[in-house]
Scaffold this motif. Structure first.
Motif, PDB file in Angstrom:
ATOM      1  N   ASN A 125       0.816  -1.223   0.000  1.00 54.41           N
ATOM      2  CA  ASN A 125       0.000   0.000   0.000  1.00 54.41           C
ATOM      3  C   ASN A 125       0.851   1.275   0.000  1.00 54.41           C
ATOM      4  O   ASN A 125       0.334   2.371   0.184  1.00 54.41           O
ATOM      5  CB  ASN A 125      -0.952   0.004   1.192  1.00 54.41           C
ATOM      6  CG  ASN A 125      -0.218  -0.050   2.514  1.00 54.41           C
ATOM      7  OD1 ASN A 125       0.942  -0.432   2.566  1.00 54.41           O
ATOM      8  ND2 ASN A 125      -0.889   0.303   3.578  1.00 54.41           N
ATOM      9  N   GLU A 126       2.147   1.145  -0.247  1.00 51.30           N
ATOM     10  CA  GLU A 126       3.054   2.290  -0.238  1.00 51.30           C
ATOM     11  C   GLU A 126       2.908   3.107  -1.515  1.00 51.30           C
ATOM     12  O   GLU A 126       2.906   2.560  -2.610  1.00 51.30           O
ATOM     13  CB  GLU A 126       4.482   1.767  -0.115  1.00 51.30           C
ATOM     14  CG  GLU A 126       5.525   2.843  -0.035  1.00 51.30           C
ATOM     15  CD  GLU A 126       6.892   2.233   0.180  1.00 51.30           C
ATOM     16  OE1 GLU A 126       7.750   2.435  -0.696  1.00 51.30           O
ATOM     17  OE2 GLU A 126       7.091   1.542   1.190  1.00 51.30           O
ATOM     18  N   ILE A 127       2.795   4.440  -1.361  1.00 52.75           N
ATOM     19  CA  ILE A 127       2.687   5.310  -2.531  1.00 52.75           C
ATOM     20  C   ILE A 127       3.909   6.191  -2.725  1.00 52.75           C
ATOM     21  O   ILE A 127       4.026   6.881  -3.723  1.00 52.75           O
ATOM     22  CB  ILE A 127       1.420   6.194  -2.471  1.00 52.75           C
ATOM     23  CG1 ILE A 127       1.465   7.121  -1.273  1.00 52.75           C
ATOM     24  CG2 ILE A 127       0.171   5.339  -2.489  1.00 52.75           C
ATOM     25  CD1 ILE A 127       0.431   8.219  -1.305  1.00 52.75           C
ATOM     26  N   GLY A 128       4.815   6.209  -1.746  1.00 54.95           N
ATOM     27  CA  GLY A 128       5.988   7.049  -1.897  1.00 54.95           C
ATOM     28  C   GLY A 128       6.974   6.903  -0.766  1.00 54.95           C
ATOM     29  O   GLY A 128       6.744   6.156   0.186  1.00 54.95           O
ATOM     30  N   VAL A 129       8.074   7.646  -0.914  1.00 55.38           N
ATOM     31  CA  VAL A 129       9.137   7.653   0.085  1.00 55.38           C
ATOM     32  C   VAL A 129       9.645   9.080   0.246  1.00 55.38           C
ATOM     33  O   VAL A 129       9.593   9.880  -0.687  1.00 55.38           O
ATOM     34  CB  VAL A 129      10.301   6.720  -0.325  1.00 55.38           C
ATOM     35  CG1 VAL A 129       9.869   5.270  -0.306  1.00 55.38           C
ATOM     36  CG2 VAL A 129      10.846   7.072  -1.695  1.00 55.38           C
ATOM     37  N   LEU A 130      10.132   9.408   1.451  1.00 53.85           N
ATOM     38  CA  LEU A 130      10.658  10.742   1.741  1.00 53.85           C
ATOM     39  C   LEU A 130      11.990  10.628   2.464  1.00 53.85           C
ATOM     40  O   LEU A 130      12.198   9.704   3.249  1.00 53.85           O
ATOM     41  CB  LEU A 130       9.686  11.533   2.628  1.00 53.85           C
ATOM     42  CG  LEU A 130       8.316  11.844   2.060  1.00 53.85           C
ATOM     43  CD1 LEU A 130       7.427  12.464   3.132  1.00 53.85           C
ATOM     44  CD2 LEU A 130       8.428  12.767   0.862  1.00 53.85           C
ATOM     45  N   TRP A 131      12.862  11.598   2.204  1.00 58.36           N
ATOM     46  CA  TRP A 131      14.142  11.696   2.890  1.00 58.36           C
ATOM     47  C   TRP A 131      14.187  13.023   3.626  1.00 58.36           C
ATOM     48  O   TRP A 131      13.768  14.061   3.110  1.00 58.36           O
ATOM     49  CB  TRP A 131      15.300  11.648   1.904  1.00 58.36           C
ATOM     50  CG  TRP A 131      15.513  10.297   1.307  1.00 58.36           C
ATOM     51  CD1 TRP A 131      16.372   9.334   1.762  1.00 58.36           C
ATOM     52  CD2 TRP A 131      14.877   9.761   0.146  1.00 58.36           C
ATOM     53  NE1 TRP A 131      16.292   8.230   0.955  1.00 58.36           N
ATOM     54  CE2 TRP A 131      15.377   8.452  -0.051  1.00 58.36           C
ATOM     55  CE3 TRP A 131      13.915  10.220  -0.752  1.00 58.36           C
ATOM     56  CZ2 TRP A 131      14.982   7.633  -1.083  1.00 58.36           C
ATOM     57  CZ3 TRP A 131      13.509   9.411  -1.783  1.00 58.36           C
ATOM     58  CH2 TRP A 131      14.040   8.137  -1.942  1.00 58.36           C
ATOM     59  N   THR A 132      14.719  13.021   4.845  1.00 58.20           N
ATOM     60  CA  THR A 132      14.870  14.234   5.646  1.00 58.20           C
ATOM     61  C   THR A 132      16.085  15.008   5.155  1.00 58.20           C
ATOM     62  O   THR A 132      17.145  14.430   4.927  1.00 58.20           O
ATOM     63  CB  THR A 132      15.062  13.883   7.122  1.00 58.20           C
ATOM     64  OG1 THR A 132      13.976  13.081   7.555  1.00 58.20           O
ATOM     65  CG2 THR A 132      15.133  15.125   7.984  1.00 58.20           C
ATOM     66  N   LYS A 133      15.910  16.326   5.021  1.00 56.54           N
ATOM     67  CA  LYS A 133      16.991  17.220   4.606  1.00 56.54           C
ATOM     68  C   LYS A 133      17.096  18.353   5.619  1.00 56.54           C
ATOM     69  O   LYS A 133      16.155  18.640   6.348  1.00 56.54           O
ATOM     70  CB  LYS A 133      16.707  17.829   3.222  1.00 56.54           C
ATOM     71  CG  LYS A 133      16.424  16.812   2.139  1.00 56.54           C
ATOM     72  CD  LYS A 133      17.673  16.124   1.724  1.00 56.54           C
ATOM     73  CE  LYS A 133      17.390  15.215   0.521  1.00 56.54           C
ATOM     74  NZ  LYS A 133      18.602  14.703  -0.056  1.00 56.54           N
ATOM     75  N   LYS A 134      18.243  19.026   5.654  1.00 57.42           N
ATOM     76  CA  LYS A 134      18.457  20.172   6.535  1.00 57.42           C
ATOM     77  C   LYS A 134      18.798  21.402   5.697  1.00 57.42           C
ATOM     78  O   LYS A 134      19.564  21.313   4.738  1.00 57.42           O
ATOM     79  CB  LYS A 134      19.600  19.918   7.515  1.00 57.42           C
ATOM     80  CG  LYS A 134      19.302  18.849   8.542  1.00 57.42           C
ATOM     81  CD  LYS A 134      18.380  19.372   9.590  1.00 57.42           C
ATOM     82  CE  LYS A 134      18.156  18.310  10.661  1.00 57.42           C
ATOM     83  NZ  LYS A 134      17.157  18.706  11.597  1.00 57.42           N
ATOM     84  N   THR A 135      18.230  22.543   6.083  1.00 57.02           N
ATOM     85  CA  THR A 135      18.569  23.796   5.420  1.00 57.02           C
ATOM     86  C   THR A 135      19.875  24.329   6.006  1.00 57.02           C
ATOM     87  O   THR A 135      20.351  23.840   7.041  1.00 57.02           O
ATOM     88  CB  THR A 135      17.470  24.865   5.626  1.00 57.02           C
ATOM     89  OG1 THR A 135      17.440  25.227   7.006  1.00 57.02           O
ATOM     90  CG2 THR A 135      16.111  24.360   5.185  1.00 57.02           C
ATOM     91  N   ALA A 136      20.440  25.338   5.379  1.00 56.91           N
ATOM     92  CA  ALA A 136      21.671  25.954   5.884  1.00 56.91           C
ATOM     93  C   ALA A 136      21.466  26.548   7.276  1.00 56.91           C
ATOM     94  O   ALA A 136      22.404  26.621   8.070  1.00 56.91           O
ATOM     95  CB  ALA A 136      22.148  27.034   4.907  1.00 56.91           C
ATOM     96  N   LYS A 137      20.228  26.941   7.586  1.00 58.93           N
ATOM     97  CA  LYS A 137      19.915  27.532   8.894  1.00 58.93           C
ATOM     98  C   LYS A 137      19.459  26.493   9.910  1.00 58.93           C
ATOM     99  O   LYS A 137      19.027  26.837  10.996  1.00 58.93           O
ATOM    100  CB  LYS A 137      18.847  28.607   8.741  1.00 58.93           C
ATOM    101  CG  LYS A 137      19.310  29.803   7.939  1.00 58.93           C
ATOM    102  CD  LYS A 137      18.229  30.853   7.872  1.00 58.93           C
ATOM    103  CE  LYS A 137      18.713  32.057   7.079  1.00 58.93           C
ATOM    104  NZ  LYS A 137      17.687  33.110   7.023  1.00 58.93           N
TER     105      LYS A 137
END
Length: 66
Positions: free
Chosen positions: A12-24
């Motif tokens: 039932n998976e429709i997608g995947v996400l990765w955590t990112k960090k901004t410069a701040k």
């Protein structure tokens, strides 16, 4: 959808996400949902408790800078 040796896709998976960090030091997500590249940001324009916490946008292609 990305596949790897250590990753098993749920039926039932429709997608995947990765955590990112901004410069701040802020957090955002990038990923793929239903085969489309997306980015997810905290909703900094929240006007009420019923407003969504996050916004999902289609990712734009970024032109390389020289």
């Amino acid at each position: 959808m990305p596949q790897s040796k250590n990753y098993t896709r749920e039926p039932n998976e429709i997608g995947v996400l990765w955590t990112k960090k901004t410069a701040k030091g802020g957090t955002w997500f990038s990923g793929v949902i239903d085969g489309r590249r997306v980015v997810v940001f905290w909703n900094n324009k929240k006007t009420s408790p019923k407003s969504p916490d996050y916004r999902v946008l289609l990712a734009r292609d970024v032109e390389p800078t020289e």
